[in-house]
Design a protein around this motif. Structure first.
Motif, short mmCIF file in Angstrom:
data_model
loop_
_atom_site.label_atom_id
_atom_site.label_comp_id
_atom_site.label_asym_id
_atom_site.label_seq_id
_atom_site.Cartn_x
_atom_site.Cartn_y
_atom_site.Cartn_z
N VAL A 112 0.86 -1.18 0.04
CA VAL A 112 0.10 -0.03 -0.02
C VAL A 112 0.91 1.20 0.02
O VAL A 112 1.74 1.40 0.89
CB VAL A 112 -0.98 -0.03 1.29
CG1 VAL A 112 -1.94 1.19 1.33
CG2 VAL A 112 -1.69 -1.15 1.25
N HIS A 113 0.89 1.98 -1.07
CA HIS A 113 1.51 3.42 -1.24
C HIS A 113 0.51 4.39 -1.04
O HIS A 113 -0.74 4.20 -1.68
CB HIS A 113 2.23 3.43 -2.39
CG HIS A 113 3.51 2.73 -2.61
ND1 HIS A 113 4.56 3.09 -2.06
CD2 HIS A 113 3.63 1.39 -3.31
CE1 HIS A 113 5.52 2.11 -2.45
NE2 HIS A 113 5.18 1.16 -3.01
N LYS A 114 0.69 5.20 -0.30
CA LYS A 114 -0.33 6.41 -0.05
C LYS A 114 0.26 7.94 -0.06
O LYS A 114 1.68 7.95 0.51
CB LYS A 114 -1.18 6.15 1.17
CG LYS A 114 -0.33 5.96 2.53
CD LYS A 114 -1.00 5.29 3.54
CE LYS A 114 -0.46 5.27 4.96
NZ LYS A 114 0.33 6.50 5.59
N GLU A 115 -0.39 8.79 -0.42
CA GLU A 115 0.06 10.16 -0.32
C GLU A 115 -0.91 11.07 0.28
O GLU A 115 -2.27 10.88 -0.20
CB GLU A 115 0.29 10.87 -1.52
CG GLU A 115 2.00 10.24 -2.28
CD GLU A 115 2.04 10.79 -3.69
OE1 GLU A 115 1.59 11.91 -3.92
OE2 GLU A 115 2.52 9.93 -4.34
N GLY A 116 -0.72 11.87 1.43
CA GLY A 116 -1.93 12.84 1.86
C GLY A 116 -2.69 12.11 2.66
O GLY A 116 -3.75 12.44 3.24
N LEU A 117 -2.28 10.87 3.10
CA LEU A 117 -3.15 9.86 3.73
C LEU A 117 -2.43 9.56 5.10
O LEU A 117 -1.91 8.26 5.03
CB LEU A 117 -3.66 8.65 3.12
CG LEU A 117 -4.45 9.25 2.12
CD1 LEU A 117 -4.79 8.13 1.06
CD2 LEU A 117 -6.06 9.74 2.64
N PRO A 118 -2.20 10.23 6.19
CA PRO A 118 -1.07 9.95 7.22
C PRO A 118 -1.54 8.67 8.08
O PRO A 118 -0.58 8.08 8.69
CB PRO A 118 -0.95 11.27 8.12
CG PRO A 118 -2.25 11.90 7.74
CD PRO A 118 -2.84 11.59 6.37
N ASP A 119 -2.67 8.55 8.18
CA ASP A 119 -3.33 7.27 9.20
C ASP A 119 -3.64 6.17 8.39
O ASP A 119 -3.78 6.08 7.12
CB ASP A 119 -4.60 7.85 9.82
CG ASP A 119 -4.29 9.21 10.56
OD1 ASP A 119 -3.00 9.40 11.12
OD2 ASP A 119 -5.32 9.86 10.90
#
Length: 304
Positions: free
Chosen positions: A240-247
């Protein structure tokens, strides 16, 4: 809605169909045969398959596909509220609304289009929505399938109101797994988390990797942008790569809670795990005219 950069004989890579209840769905297919299916009810990804036809998202055999119910499985979008942290219905209203195909969205950066098949969806609040949450917004969602089979969801939420508003968001992703006892999550070590089974009390993760022996319902805070879900039995890892989603939300209902859910089988908890990219602890605030962008990319890595 585009099949970008592919040969003309693959123009059929984006297809609009209807389910048995007449709800429009968009099917994306990449040249190798991987696919994704997105329902316009909720803007919800319901299927993500490899080129071999292997389903990577869990959907309950008891899921209800008829509005106004949210479908138990796939990737429901929790917006503008996560869980019961506010006055709205559980997980907000976006997952229970009809979205439309956005034929002329504002451009994204070229790398979000090149070599990908994708669909752009749009949600605007209805008059009824504005009564329960009095904020005008445009929620644009791009769901894309890359040549390597990676599934990406890009959300752009714009405040078209004359006053600021705040929201929470989560991509409540139901991963299909072999057995919950065979799975571990890496990337959450030493993080603080809020335990929803203990009135959101704050704890610190002690283990090297997260394994599962009982019900879990946690929000891990300020995580890195990459989380791995290792499935030993199937010899595969979801990244899972995410941006703008800290939690990161981690949820499995286990046995007792499974039996209390009408749209979930008693033993299905063994074969699913929710791991969400999210922004929950610190809601996002948008001034008038401001836009927020969040990205989630899911990939599959096979191990020998």
């Amino acid at each position: 809605m585009k099949d970008s950069g592919a040969a003309s004989d693959q123009r059929a890579a984006v297809e609009v169909t209807k389910d048995r209840n007449g709800i429009e769905q968009v099917v994306l297919r990449n040249p190798r045969g991987a696919s994704a299916k997105i329902s316009l009810h909720g803007g919800q990804a319901l299927s993500w398959r490899t080129e071999r036809g292997e389903e990577l998202l869990f959907t309950s055999a008891k899921a209800i596909f008829k509005p106004p119910h949210a479908v138990r499985g796939g990737i429901p979008i929790c917006f503008p509220q996560f869980g019961n942290r506010g006055s709205l219905e559980q997980h907000g209203f976006a997952r229970n609304r009809s979205w439309v195909i956005d034929d002329n969205p504002p451009p994204l950066k070229p790398s979000d289009s090149q070599g990908k098949v994708y669909v752009d969806l749009l949600l605007k609040p209805s008059e009824e929505d504005l009564k329960i949450w009095p904020h005008s917004f445009e929620f644009r969602l791009r769901v894309s399938l890359a040549a390597d089979g990676n599934l990406a969801l890009i959300s752009r939420i714009r405040n078209i109101n004359c006053k600021p508003f705040s929201f929470s968001i989560a991509y409540h992703t139901y991963f299909a797994i072999s057995d919950i006892s065979e799975v571990r999550i890496e990337g959450l070590e030493t993080l603080d988390y809020l335990d929803n089974l203990c009135q959101r009390e704050r704890f610190t993760e002690q283990g090297d990797a997260l394994t599962f022996e009982s019900e879990i319902d946690r929000v891990y805070l300020s995580s890195s942008d990459k989380i791995a879900i290792l499935d030993h039995e199937r010899k595969r890892t979801f990244v899972v790569h995410k941006e703008g989603l800290p939690d990161v939300v981690v949820w499995n209902p286990w046995e007792r809670k499974s039996k209390s859910m009408a749209d979930f089988g008693d033993e299905e908890y063994r074969h699913m795990l929710c791991v969400d990219g999210a922004a929950i602890e610190k809601p996002i605030t948008l001034k008038p005219g401001e836009e927020w962008t969040g990205r989630l990319e899911l990939s599959l890595v096979h191990s020998s």
